[in-house]
Design a protein around this motif. Structure first.
Motif, short mmCIF file in Angstrom:
data_model
loop_
_atom_site.label_atom_id
_atom_site.label_comp_id
_atom_site.label_asym_id
_atom_site.label_seq_id
_atom_site.Cartn_x
_atom_site.Cartn_y
_atom_site.Cartn_z
N ALA A 1 10.54 0.86 4.30
CA ALA A 1 9.43 1.07 3.37
C ALA A 1 8.55 2.24 3.83
CB ALA A 1 8.61 -0.21 3.23
N PHE A 2 8.30 2.30 5.14
CA PHE A 2 7.49 3.37 5.69
C PHE A 2 8.19 4.72 5.53
CE2 PHE A 2 6.43 6.05 9.37
CZ PHE A 2 5.07 6.24 9.12
N LEU A 3 9.50 4.76 5.81
CA LEU A 3 10.24 6.02 5.69
C LEU A 3 10.30 6.50 4.25
CD1 LEU A 3 13.22 5.40 8.17
CD2 LEU A 3 11.28 6.94 8.48
N VAL A 4 10.48 5.56 3.31
CA VAL A 4 10.52 5.95 1.90
C VAL A 4 9.20 6.59 1.49
CG1 VAL A 4 10.51 4.99 -0.44
CG2 VAL A 4 12.29 4.31 1.17
N ILE B 1 0.84 -1.21 0.00
CA ILE B 1 0.00 0.00 0.00
C ILE B 1 0.87 1.25 0.00
CG2 ILE B 1 -1.67 1.32 1.36
CD1 ILE B 1 -2.83 -1.36 2.31
N PHE B 2 1.95 1.26 0.80
CA PHE B 2 2.86 2.40 0.80
C PHE B 2 3.43 2.63 -0.60
CE2 PHE B 2 3.95 1.39 5.50
CZ PHE B 2 2.82 2.10 5.91
N ALA B 3 3.84 1.54 -1.26
CA ALA B 3 4.44 1.68 -2.60
C ALA B 3 3.43 2.22 -3.60
CB ALA B 3 4.99 0.32 -3.06
N ILE B 4 2.19 1.73 -3.52
CA ILE B 4 1.16 2.21 -4.45
C ILE B 4 0.82 3.67 -4.19
CG2 ILE B 4 -1.25 1.91 -5.12
CD1 ILE B 4 -0.94 -1.07 -4.56
N ALA B 5 0.80 4.05 -2.91
CA ALA B 5 0.42 5.43 -2.55
C ALA B 5 1.53 6.43 -2.79
CB ALA B 5 0.00 5.48 -1.08
N THR B 6 2.74 5.97 -3.09
CA THR B 6 3.85 6.89 -3.31
C THR B 6 3.71 7.55 -4.67
OG1 THR B 6 5.31 5.50 -1.98
CG2 THR B 6 6.35 7.09 -3.43
N PRO B 7 3.83 8.86 -4.74
CA PRO B 7 3.70 9.54 -6.04
C PRO B 7 4.78 9.09 -7.02
CG PRO B 7 3.59 11.12 -4.22
CD PRO B 7 4.02 9.82 -3.64
N ALA B 8 4.40 8.96 -8.29
CA ALA B 8 5.36 8.58 -9.32
C ALA B 8 6.40 9.69 -9.49
CB ALA B 8 4.63 8.32 -10.64
N GLY B 9 7.64 9.29 -9.61
CA GLY B 9 8.72 10.26 -9.79
C GLY B 9 9.21 10.90 -8.50
N ALA B 10 8.60 10.57 -7.37
CA ALA B 10 9.03 11.15 -6.09
C ALA B 10 10.37 10.55 -5.67
CB ALA B 10 7.98 10.90 -5.02
N GLY C 1 11.27 -6.22 10.40
CA GLY C 1 11.09 -4.91 11.01
C GLY C 1 11.91 -3.83 10.33
N VAL C 2 13.17 -4.14 10.00
CA VAL C 2 14.03 -3.15 9.35
C VAL C 2 13.48 -2.78 7.97
CG1 VAL C 2 16.31 -2.80 8.33
CG2 VAL C 2 16.11 -3.79 10.61
N PHE C 3 13.11 -3.79 7.18
CA PHE C 3 12.59 -3.51 5.84
C PHE C 3 11.27 -2.75 5.89
CE2 PHE C 3 15.00 -7.48 4.26
CZ PHE C 3 16.12 -6.71 3.98
N PHE C 4 10.42 -3.08 6.88
CA PHE C 4 9.15 -2.37 6.97
C PHE C 4 9.36 -0.91 7.36
CE2 PHE C 4 5.43 -0.94 9.41
CZ PHE C 4 4.45 -1.09 8.44
N PRO D 1 10.02 2.90 -6.74
CA PRO D 1 10.77 1.65 -6.93
C PRO D 1 11.38 1.12 -5.63
CG PRO D 1 11.29 3.21 -8.67
CD PRO D 1 10.48 3.95 -7.66
N ALA D 2 11.91 2.01 -4.80
CA ALA D 2 12.48 1.56 -3.53
C ALA D 2 11.41 0.95 -2.64
CB ALA D 2 13.17 2.72 -2.82
N GLY D 3 10.22 1.56 -2.62
CA GLY D 3 9.13 1.00 -1.84
C GLY D 3 8.74 -0.38 -2.30
N TRP D 4 8.71 -0.60 -3.64
CA TRP D 4 8.38 -1.93 -4.16
C TRP D 4 9.46 -2.96 -3.80
CZ3 TRP D 4 3.93 -3.69 -5.23
CH2 TRP D 4 2.93 -2.88 -5.77
N VAL D 5 10.72 -2.53 -3.82
CA VAL D 5 11.80 -3.45 -3.45
C VAL D 5 11.63 -3.92 -2.00
CG1 VAL D 5 14.28 -3.62 -3.01
CG2 VAL D 5 13.47 -2.60 -5.14
#
Length: 428
Positions: free
Chosen positions: A112-115, A38-47, A106-109, A71-75
């Motif tokens: 992802a949240f910070l990105v 959800i975070f990755a989808i909600a991230t604006p494109a090109g941000a 926990g680290v990856f989550f 892309p980082a969020g999807w990774v």
């Protein structure tokens, strides 16, 4: 291989196959993977999201890390999904996983949240500052958790950690102000905690009063006493009794200049280094020394300990007073550790969070320390993101430690078993 060993292996395999499947952690990882998607989808494109990993005194400066947010969020989401799939597989196969799996998830989550939270916010996420703040916020929690651990391993429930932290903060501030020395304040802090611990065992061990009730009464007593003295003595002459004194930072040569971890771990005050030492000493002494064996025996089976010559009540008295001294050191962080004057109720419930960290850590020094660091990091994360204008309300982030506390006490972390004689007075 001997015959008993050959027979033991099939028995262990049969036991593993009959053990119920533990779905708690795999389901949690799947939920976190879904949130990361959800975070990755909600991230604006090109941000883009910027991270700072260096501080001024490092050996070399790490350039600003700029990540393409989506892309980082999807990774990170895919990495969490892969770990969740591994957890599901191991749960079905009834294979126990180590601590590395929840730590990686926990680290990856968090990344992802910070990105997502820092995408195109016009700010840089200072990871080193965030981690330094997390360690600082964890210091009183770790001292408090070690205090509760030593007491409860001896069979004495310590609800009065909050009182011991507050008493340590008060006496450290007063002594440091009177003698104009933060180091002298640090010497007085454990005395205050030990005195509260002595009151606890005086009523709980000598007179066998309910230990939970005694702990609650001590919390109220110290809260009222320090508040009264603050309003009457300290505020009337703050230059003498409540002037700010701060422990200086003592950077360790070479180690403090290592990028990322150096400023966080090795550019601290003596109080933080004492915390490292106490956790390490308890890890060794509690499980590999005569004192530790006697402490655990008194907490698990005091009657058996008494039959082999261990003075049960004396051991409990000594250990609870020692535990109070440890908590007093943690209380000193609120005042001389941060260079603050004493204020009413400045412990702000940290003693109860420390108690939850001890339970979450299963009465083990390392586990309690990691749990306290988790609470400290969640608070530091909330403080950092609240200044960046993230979509998540800062109040929701700041309540995270208390939500974790509720889940920990409710048994979400799994079945935890306190020492068998915990809270039970011993009468010959």
């Amino acid at each position: 291989m001997s015959a008993p060993a050959v027979q033991a292996e099939p028995l262990q395999e049969a036991e593993a196959h009959t053990r119920p499947i533990a779905w708690k952690y795999p389901v949690t990882y799947v939920i976190l993977a879904g949130l990361s998607v959800i975070f990755a989808i909600a991230t604006p494109a090109g941000a883009r999201t910027n991270f700072r990993l260096s501080s001024g005194g490092d050996f070399f400066e790490i350039p600003l890390v700029e990540l393409p947010s989506r892309p980082a969020g999807w990774v990170f989401a895919l990495l969490i999904a892969a770990l969740a799939a591994l957890a599901v597989h191991q749960a079905v196969q009834r294979i126990r996983t180590g601590m590395w799996l929840p730590i990686l998830v926990g680290v990856f989550f968090v990344l992802a949240f910070l990105v997502w939270a820092g995408a195109d916010r016009g700010a840089v996420i200072p990871l080193v500052t965030m981690l330094t703040g997390a360690l600082a916020l964890s210091v009183p929690l770790i001292f408090g958790a070690m205090c509760g651990l030593v007491g409860e391993r001896s069979g004495v429930i310590n609800i009065a950690i909050e009182a011991q932290l507050l008493a340590g903060a008060f006496l450290a501030a007063v002594a440091a102000s009177f003698f104009t020395s933060a180091y002298l304040g640090l010497l007085f802090a454990p005395i205050a905690g030990a005195l509260v611990g002595a009151l606890l065992v005086f009523f709980a061990v000598k007179y066998q009063v309910n230990q939970i009730i005694v702990g609650v009464v001590l919390n109220v007593l110290v809260l009222g006493l320090t508040g009264f003295l603050f309003s009457t003595v300290l505020t009337q002459n703050p230059e003498l009794w409540n002037a700010r004194q701060q422990l200086p930072r003592l950077p360790i040569p070479v180690l403090s200049q290592i990028p990322v971890i150096g400023p966080v771990l090795f550019n601290q005050t003596i109080l933080v280094y004492l915390m490292y030492a106490i956790v390490a000493v308890l890890n060794v002494f509690l499980f590999r020394s005569r004192w530790g064996l006697r402490t655990r025996a008194v907490g698990e089976h005091p009657k058996a300990a008494d039959t082999v010559g261990i003075k049960v009540n004396r051991t409990r008295v000594i250990n609870v007073i020692l535990a109070g001294a440890i908590a007093g050191l943690g209380g000193a962080f609120f005042t001389i550790g941060q260079g603050l004057a004493f204020g009413k109720e400045m412990s702000a419930g940290q003693g109860f969070i420390a108690l939850a960290a001890m339970i979450l850590g299963r009465w083990h020094p390392t586990g309690a320390m990691l749990a306290a660091l988790l609470f400290g990091f969640s608070t530091s994360l909330g403080n950092t993101l609240s200044t960046m204008g993230t979509p998540v309300p800062s109040e929701a982030l700041l309540m995270l430690p208390y939500v974790i506390t509720i889940f920990a006490v409710a048994g979400f972390v799994g079945r935890v078993r306190p020492p068998a004689a915990n809270g039970e007075p011993y009468v010959k």
